[in-house]
Design a protein around this motif. Structure first.
Motif, PDB file in Angstrom:
ATOM      1  N   LEU A 324      -1.156 101.327  25.897  1.00  0.00           N
ATOM      2  CA  LEU A 324      -1.888 100.114  25.234  1.00  0.00           C
ATOM      3  C   LEU A 324      -1.122 100.038  23.406  1.00  0.00           C
ATOM      4  O   LEU A 324      -0.242 101.593  23.913  1.00  0.00           O
ATOM      5  CB  LEU A 324      -3.070 100.959  24.409  1.00  0.00           C
ATOM      6  CG  LEU A 324      -3.787 102.061  25.786  1.00  0.00           C
ATOM      7  CD1 LEU A 324      -4.767 103.297  25.337  1.00  0.00           C
ATOM      8  CD2 LEU A 324      -4.981 100.588  26.013  1.00  0.00           C
ATOM      9  N   ASP A 325      -1.403  99.436  22.690  1.00  0.00           N
ATOM     10  CA  ASP A 325      -1.064  98.790  22.024  1.00  0.00           C
ATOM     11  C   ASP A 325      -1.856  99.080  20.933  1.00  0.00           C
ATOM     12  O   ASP A 325      -2.882  99.499  20.709  1.00  0.00           O
ATOM     13  CB  ASP A 325      -0.362  97.987  21.811  1.00  0.00           C
ATOM     14  CG  ASP A 325      -0.969  96.617  21.542  1.00  0.00           C
ATOM     15  OD1 ASP A 325      -2.590  96.681  21.904  1.00  0.00           O
ATOM     16  OD2 ASP A 325      -0.797  95.153  22.580  1.00  0.00           O
ATOM     17  N   ALA A 326      -1.886  97.998  19.216  1.00  0.00           N
ATOM     18  CA  ALA A 326      -2.526  98.429  18.207  1.00  0.00           C
ATOM     19  C   ALA A 326      -3.680  97.940  18.155  1.00  0.00           C
ATOM     20  O   ALA A 326      -4.660  98.118  17.304  1.00  0.00           O
ATOM     21  CB  ALA A 326      -2.186  98.151  16.584  1.00  0.00           C
ATOM     22  N   LYS A 327      -3.825  97.340  18.522  1.00  0.00           N
ATOM     23  CA  LYS A 327      -4.711  96.557  19.128  1.00  0.00           C
ATOM     24  C   LYS A 327      -6.038  97.202  20.057  1.00  0.00           C
ATOM     25  O   LYS A 327      -7.570  96.595  20.256  1.00  0.00           O
ATOM     26  CB  LYS A 327      -4.631  95.393  20.207  1.00  0.00           C
ATOM     27  CG  LYS A 327      -3.983  93.793  19.681  1.00  0.00           C
ATOM     28  CD  LYS A 327      -3.767  92.793  20.053  1.00  0.00           C
ATOM     29  CE  LYS A 327      -3.507  92.834  21.433  1.00  0.00           C
ATOM     30  NZ  LYS A 327      -1.892  92.897  21.858  1.00  0.00           N
ATOM     31  N   GLY A 347       5.172 105.368  20.366  1.00  0.00           N
ATOM     32  CA  GLY A 347       6.359 105.073  20.169  1.00  0.00           C
ATOM     33  C   GLY A 347       6.749 103.239  19.319  1.00  0.00           C
ATOM     34  O   GLY A 347       5.515 102.766  19.448  1.00  0.00           O
ATOM     35  N   ALA A 348       7.717 103.277  18.469  1.00  0.00           N
ATOM     36  CA  ALA A 348       7.450 102.421  17.756  1.00  0.00           C
ATOM     37  C   ALA A 348       7.538 100.631  18.850  1.00  0.00           C
ATOM     38  O   ALA A 348       7.562  99.751  18.950  1.00  0.00           O
ATOM     39  CB  ALA A 348       8.867 102.396  16.746  1.00  0.00           C
ATOM     40  N   THR A 349       8.811 101.391  19.483  1.00  0.00           N
ATOM     41  CA  THR A 349       8.780 100.385  20.841  1.00  0.00           C
ATOM     42  C   THR A 349       8.403 100.472  21.969  1.00  0.00           C
ATOM     43  O   THR A 349       8.330 101.881  22.304  1.00  0.00           O
ATOM     44  CB  THR A 349      10.643  99.946  20.755  1.00  0.00           C
ATOM     45  OG1 THR A 349      11.224 101.107  20.908  1.00  0.00           O
ATOM     46  CG2 THR A 349      10.357 100.014  19.433  1.00  0.00           C
ATOM     47  N   LEU A 350       8.724 100.076  23.108  1.00  0.00           N
ATOM     48  CA  LEU A 350       8.126 100.533  24.679  1.00  0.00           C
ATOM     49  C   LEU A 350       8.979 101.209  25.089  1.00  0.00           C
ATOM     50  O   LEU A 350       8.908 101.878  25.863  1.00  0.00           O
ATOM     51  CB  LEU A 350       7.828  99.292  25.715  1.00  0.00           C
ATOM     52  CG  LEU A 350       6.623  98.463  25.070  1.00  0.00           C
ATOM     53  CD1 LEU A 350       6.893  96.819  26.524  1.00  0.00           C
ATOM     54  CD2 LEU A 350       5.473  98.740  25.790  1.00  0.00           C
ATOM     55  N   GLY A 407       3.205  96.877  18.235  1.00  0.00           N
ATOM     56  CA  GLY A 407       3.453  98.232  18.238  1.00  0.00           C
ATOM     57  C   GLY A 407       2.679  98.782  16.739  1.00  0.00           C
ATOM     58  O   GLY A 407       2.005  97.864  16.377  1.00  0.00           O
ATOM     59  N   PRO A 408       2.418 100.483  16.650  1.00  0.00           N
ATOM     60  CA  PRO A 408       3.219 101.231  17.633  1.00  0.00           C
ATOM     61  C   PRO A 408       2.060 101.160  18.622  1.00  0.00           C
ATOM     62  O   PRO A 408       1.462 100.775  18.904  1.00  0.00           O
ATOM     63  CB  PRO A 408       2.719 102.312  16.658  1.00  0.00           C
ATOM     64  CG  PRO A 408       1.271 102.435  15.605  1.00  0.00           C
ATOM     65  CD  PRO A 408       1.645 100.964  16.070  1.00  0.00           C
ATOM     66  N   PHE A 409       3.051 101.177  19.824  1.00  0.00           N
ATOM     67  CA  PHE A 409       2.065 101.256  20.960  1.00  0.00           C
ATOM     68  C   PHE A 409       1.910 102.880  21.540  1.00  0.00           C
ATOM     69  O   PHE A 409       2.328 103.849  21.237  1.00  0.00           O
ATOM     70  CB  PHE A 409       3.062 101.260  22.462  1.00  0.00           C
ATOM     71  CG  PHE A 409       4.218  99.667  22.187  1.00  0.00           C
ATOM     72  CD1 PHE A 409       3.624  98.850  22.599  1.00  0.00           C
ATOM     73  CD2 PHE A 409       5.155  99.345  21.475  1.00  0.00           C
ATOM     74  CE1 PHE A 409       4.295  97.494  22.524  1.00  0.00           C
ATOM     75  CE2 PHE A 409       5.566  97.934  20.681  1.00  0.00           C
ATOM     76  CZ  PHE A 409       4.901  96.660  22.272  1.00  0.00           C
ATOM     77  N   ILE A 410       1.123 103.429  22.317  1.00  0.00           N
ATOM     78  CA  ILE A 410       0.699 105.003  23.429  1.00  0.00           C
ATOM     79  C   ILE A 410       0.798 104.996  23.875  1.00  0.00           C
ATOM     80  O   ILE A 410       0.464 104.068  24.597  1.00  0.00           O
ATOM     81  CB  ILE A 410      -0.421 105.321  21.610  1.00  0.00           C
ATOM     82  CG1 ILE A 410      -1.332 104.000  22.490  1.00  0.00           C
ATOM     83  CG2 ILE A 410      -0.393 105.041  20.489  1.00  0.00           C
ATOM     84  CD1 ILE A 410      -3.065 104.433  21.845  1.00  0.00           C
ATOM     85  N   ALA A 411       0.485 106.166  24.709  1.00  0.00           N
ATOM     86  CA  ALA A 411      -0.110 105.984  26.446  1.00  0.00           C
ATOM     87  C   ALA A 411      -0.645 108.193  25.895  1.00  0.00           C
ATOM     88  O   ALA A 411      -0.299 108.490  25.126  1.00  0.00           O
ATOM     89  CB  ALA A 411       1.164 106.124  26.958  1.00  0.00           C
TER      90      ALA A 411
END
Length: 494
Positions: A324-327, A347-350, A407-411
């Protein structure tokens, strides 16, 4: 060996067992309840669930209740046998009455008894309402008891104690006893310190759960991948399948899909009850190789999460990650759909995120790039099926498809929980266990997970309701049978 005698002996102390015990006691039977756990953990899976009920009111089941069961009633059924079931149930061939499928007579009895069972439960101080659920998009109606399954366990257990039901904790039923005529006359159990106990009874109710807590049975029926399954909550570990096994041993017919189970997506890092992750439709799911493998958003999350979770189960080591991302912050009430007590991996990047979840960075970046390129302009409607789909992507994403680019990207890691197993015993509309010739086994009843009723896809929000309904029906019929044998009439309580 300790010998004890009661009118009705109930194996199990979840919603089915407690419903059976209280209903039987209300109608004059002496009742014992056997429970594997200590008193403080009584209640099985019921203790740990929110106990959603597929009802549109306190009196009526949801509009799609019977149709969903009908659509998931078994495998390829023989049309010639189906044709023989057009008559009243009493006139069905014995072979048809023992078939492994969900027959309309049973579903009809379930549906008809649901409202009266809710009314009965309310008499013990329980209240019900249409409370928020973790499903942000839904296709049916769900009612919940205030206080969840724990409130149901405590209310019924307190009522049972007040009425004089005898509880035996740390006691596990292991075998049935029968007379020469085939009547179930009691059961054998193991008490504390492996003490062997015999309980004589005029009726036995099996309500001791499925086999989600038994690795040997899981591997036997589901294969080696079952190693990657775990119960959804602590109560499931107590369910080791003895009730099913002992009934099959005396000739009970089986029903339900023994090779399947109710799948729910959970965070494997969490030890809380039901740490579900229902937010995945707003992102993409990737496996350990960094590849997508399923349409994450075919429809409303309540109707599709089980199918998606089964695909997760089929991946390497039975695990996947929702990316997922910040959206995600655009999704109202998103936290309702995230039940874990563990934080997202960020993570700031993928590439940074890939390193933290152990997925090849180049594969994750390529997967996200392909997905982003397939996204199309449209209106994002997070709380309804919006048709915002990918184009030219395999597998597709049918709804809520927005680029993952902010970003940020999350999982979150996701595995499949085994909420309960599908395989169990065949019962009729009175909760009597049916043998392989289609006849009720005298003196034997079943309720809850022990009853096999599910195939293909779980009819959501019916398991606790099934336990309450068939547990109560079992207790009522057992008590009435005892009274009839004694030449007395039932009070028709419960």
């Amino acid at each position: 060996m300790v010998n004890t005698s009661f009118d009705v002996v109930v194996a199990g102390c979840g919603i089915a067992g407690l419903s059976a015990a209280v209903a039987a006691r209300q109608n004059g039977a002496t009742v014992a309840v056997l429970e594997r756990s200590v008193k403080e953990e009584r209640g099985g899976n019921t203790r740990y669930t929110e106990a959603m009920l597929r009802m549109k009111s306190e009196d009526e089941v949801a509009d799609d209740f019977e149709s969903h069961f009908a659509a998931n009633s078994g495998g390829y059924l023989d049309p010639s046998l189906i044709g023989e079931m057009a008559a009243d149930y009493e006139n069905w061939p014995r072979l048809a009455r023992s078939l492994s499928f969900v027959d309309p007579e049973l579903v009809g009895a379930f549906s008809e008894a649901a409202g009266p069972t809710i009314k009965w439960l309310k008499s013990f101080g329980l209240s019900f309402d249409f409370l928020p659920t973790p499903f942000l998009t839904t296709c049916t109606t769900r009612m919940l008891p205030r206080g969840g399954g724990l409130a149901m366990v405590e209310a019924l257990a307190a009522a049972a104690e007040k009425m004089g039901v005898t509880f035996f904790y740390e006691t596990t039923a292991i075998d049935l006893e029968q007379s020469d005529e085939g009547v179930v006359t009691g059961l054998v159990a193991l008490g504390p310190k492996h003490k062997r106990m015999t309980f004589r009874a005029k009726s036995v109710v099996l309500a001791c759960g499925g086999f989600e807590g038994n690795p040997e049975m899981l591997a036997d029926y589901m294969g080696p991948r079952a190693l990657n399954l775990r119960p959804v909550a602590r109560g499931g570990y107590y369910n080791k399948g003895e009730g099913i096994r002992m009934a099959l041993k005396v000739g009970a017919a089986s029903c339900g899909d023994f090779a399947s189970y109710h799948a729910e997506p959970i965070d494997p890092r969490s030890g809380v009850a039901e740490p579900a992750i229902f937010i995945f439709p707003y992102g993409i799911l990737v496996n350990k190789q960094g590849d997508r493998f399923v349409d994450e958003a075919v429809g409303t999350v309540d109707a599709t999460y089980e199918t998606v979770t089964r695909h997760i189960y089929e991946q390497s080591d039975g695990i996947a990650y929702v990316i997922l991302d910040a959206k995600l912050n655009d999704v109202p009430n998103k936290q309702l759909a995230i039940r874990t007590d563990q934080p997202p991996i960020e993570g700031a990047t993928l590439a940074e995120l890939a390193g933290k979840i152990g997925v090849p960075a180049h594969r994750l970046e390529a997967t996200v790039a392909s997905y982003n390129a397939a996204c199309r302009p449209g209106t994002f409607k997070p709380l309804e099926v919006d048709g915002l789909a990918t184009e030219g992507l395999e597998p597709p994403k049918s709804n809520w498809a927005r680029p993952i680019d902010t970003g940020p990207f999350i999982a979150y890691p996701i595995i499949s929980a085994n909420v309960f197993t599908f395989g169990g015993l065949k019962v009729n509309g009175r909760a009597q266990v049916v043998n392989c010739n289609g006849d009720p086994i005298p003196g034997l009843y079943a309720g809850g997970e022990v009853v096999g009723i599910y195939y293909k896809t779980y009819t959501g929000a019916t398991s606790v309701l099934k336990g309450a309904v068939f547990g109560r029906l079992a207790g009522l019929d057992a008590a009435r049978s005892n009274l009839a044998a004694a030449g007395r009439e039932a009070v028709v309580n419960g």
